[in-house]
Design a protein around this motif. Structure first.
Motif, PDB file in Angstrom:
ATOM      1  N   GLU A   1       0.829  -1.206   0.000  1.00 15.47           N
ATOM      2  CA  GLU A   1       0.000   0.000   0.000  1.00 15.47           C
ATOM      3  C   GLU A   1       0.864   1.257   0.000  1.00 15.47           C
ATOM      4  O   GLU A   1       0.575   2.221  -0.715  1.00 15.47           O
ATOM      5  CB  GLU A   1      -0.926  -0.008   1.216  1.00 15.47           C
ATOM      6  N   LEU A   2       1.932   1.272   0.776  1.00 18.00           N
ATOM      7  CA  LEU A   2       2.805   2.436   0.797  1.00 18.00           C
ATOM      8  C   LEU A   2       3.497   2.634  -0.547  1.00 18.00           C
ATOM      9  O   LEU A   2       3.717   3.769  -0.988  1.00 18.00           O
ATOM     10  CB  LEU A   2       3.845   2.291   1.913  1.00 18.00           C
TER      11      LEU A   2
ATOM     12  N   GLN B   1       1.638   4.623  -3.081  1.00 16.94           N
ATOM     13  CA  GLN B   1       1.704   6.070  -2.901  1.00 16.94           C
ATOM     14  C   GLN B   1       3.079   6.620  -3.265  1.00 16.94           C
ATOM     15  O   GLN B   1       3.202   7.736  -3.769  1.00 16.94           O
ATOM     16  CB  GLN B   1       1.386   6.423  -1.444  1.00 16.94           C
TER      17      GLN B   1
ATOM     18  N   PRO C   1       0.170  13.776   8.403  1.00 19.98           N
ATOM     19  CA  PRO C   1      -0.255  13.026   7.212  1.00 19.98           C
ATOM     20  C   PRO C   1       0.564  11.759   6.993  1.00 19.98           C
ATOM     21  O   PRO C   1       0.029  10.724   6.580  1.00 19.98           O
ATOM     22  CB  PRO C   1      -0.051  14.029   6.068  1.00 19.98           C
ATOM     23  N   CYS C   2       1.864  11.822   7.275  1.00 25.90           N
ATOM     24  CA  CYS C   2       2.713  10.636   7.109  1.00 25.90           C
ATOM     25  C   CYS C   2       2.373   9.576   8.154  1.00 25.90           C
ATOM     26  O   CYS C   2       2.315   8.391   7.862  1.00 25.90           O
ATOM     27  CB  CYS C   2       4.185  11.023   7.212  1.00 25.90           C
TER      28      CYS C   2
ATOM     29  N   ALA D   1      -0.774   7.894   7.161  1.00 25.18           N
ATOM     30  CA  ALA D   1      -0.575   6.963   6.041  1.00 25.18           C
ATOM     31  C   ALA D   1       0.018   5.645   6.527  1.00 25.18           C
ATOM     32  O   ALA D   1      -0.383   4.574   6.060  1.00 25.18           O
ATOM     33  CB  ALA D   1       0.342   7.611   4.997  1.00 25.18           C
ATOM     34  N   HIS D   2       0.966   5.707   7.453  1.00 30.52           N
ATOM     35  CA  HIS D   2       1.565   4.475   8.002  1.00 30.52           C
ATOM     36  C   HIS D   2       0.514   3.675   8.766  1.00 30.52           C
ATOM     37  O   HIS D   2       0.431   2.449   8.647  1.00 30.52           O
ATOM     38  CB  HIS D   2       2.722   4.821   8.920  1.00 30.52           C
TER      39      HIS D   2
ATOM     40  N   ALA E   1      -1.832   2.012   6.354  1.00 32.12           N
ATOM     41  CA  ALA E   1      -1.211   0.937   5.568  1.00 32.12           C
ATOM     42  C   ALA E   1      -1.115  -0.353   6.365  1.00 32.12           C
ATOM     43  O   ALA E   1      -1.412  -1.433   5.848  1.00 32.12           O
ATOM     44  CB  ALA E   1       0.176   1.376   5.088  1.00 32.12           C
TER      45      ALA E   1
END
Length: 278
Positions: free
Chosen positions: A107-108, A111, A267-268, A271-272, A275
């Motif tokens: 998933e990462l 992006q 935001p990071c 995202a982690h 994921a």
């Protein structure tokens, strides 16, 4: 305008508490207050309404917050770009998370495809310490509620299973309680599992420091009186025919978390979490 001031501002806005923000940033509270005051002077706007009981964003604070998050995310993208195509993500792993790791990495990469992965296998405490000191970039951990210098993001839950020898009297049961196993030989080595069971009202404790899951399975399979408790992810990776895994009654779960550096932009971090979480 310093990125550090924006990071402090976003952290206070997330927590709405200067003390908790300072703890999360792993710095003294006065340093946070000074940076926020300096930012307010630079912008010519009050960002927070402060009272002895609570902290709230002002209207200007709400407007600045969105822009600050974007600026921090952009800065993080610049750092990633500077690393070039040979960028590396170092992930501290837990046992029994193979499928979760594979899914999260895929998933990462959707992006941001241009990075390599290095998996780092460390005991739980050493894993968090490595993250704190910048030796890894993200960690997966079970049973961690909070830790200094890092940010713990609860991301999934797993049911716990009793694991017994195939020769154990309870091996054929559909469900079993820990209390029913208590007369046997407990091989619960993982403090996080022991803590979850204690919270559920079962007075157990590790009989010695945590060893590998594989070693524990061998020990349980070799002794018809032995038993342990493992999360579902670890149970799924058991390859032995000498043991049986039985759901606990009542159902008991353990929380898994994605752990990131305290200063990672929101935001990071999100995202982690997305994921590697459920």
């Amino acid at each position: 305008m310093e990125l550090r001031a924006l990071r402090y501002f976003v952290t206070v806005a997330d927590e709405l508490h200067f003390g908790r923000a300072a703890d999360r940033l792993h710095i003294a509270q006065p340093a946070v207050s000074r940076q926020i005051a300096r930012l307010e002077r630079e912008l010519g706007e009050r960002l927070f309404d402060r009272s002895p009981r609570r902290v709230r964003l002002t209207a200007a604070g709400h407007r600045v917050l969105a822009a600050a998050r974007e600026a921090l995310a952009a800065a993080d993208r610049v750092r990633s770009a500077a690393a070039g195509p040979a960028g590396v993500m170092r992930i501290g792993t837990a046992s029994g998370v193979t499928a979760r790791l594979e899914r999260g990495i895929d998933e990462l990469r959707e992006q941001s495809p241009a990075f390599d992965v290095v998996l780092v296998d460390l005991p739980p405490a050493a894993r968090l310490n490595a993250l704190r000191h910048g030796e890894i970039d993200v960690a997966l951990a079970r049973g961690v509620a909070a830790a200094p210098g890092v940010r713990v993001l609860p991301a999934w839950t797993e049911p716990l299973f009793a694991v017994v020898s195939a020769r154990h009297p309870a091996a054929g049961r559909e469900v079993v309680s820990v209390a029913e196993l208590a007369g046997g030989k407990s091989l619960i080595h993982d403090p996080s599992v022991a803590a979850v069971l204690r919270e559920a009202g079962v007075p157990v404790r590790p009989d010695r420091p945590a060893g590998s899951v594989q070693d524990t399975i061998v020990e349980v399979g070799s002794d018809p009186r032995a038993w342990t408790v493992l999360p579902a992810g670890q149970v799924a990776e058991i390859g032995s025919t000498r043991v049986r895994a039985i759901p606990l009654a009542p159902r008991t779960t353990i929380t898994g978390s994605v752990v990131v550096p305290a200063g990672l932009p929101q935001p990071c971090a999100a995202a982690h979490r997305a994921a590697f979480g459920d």
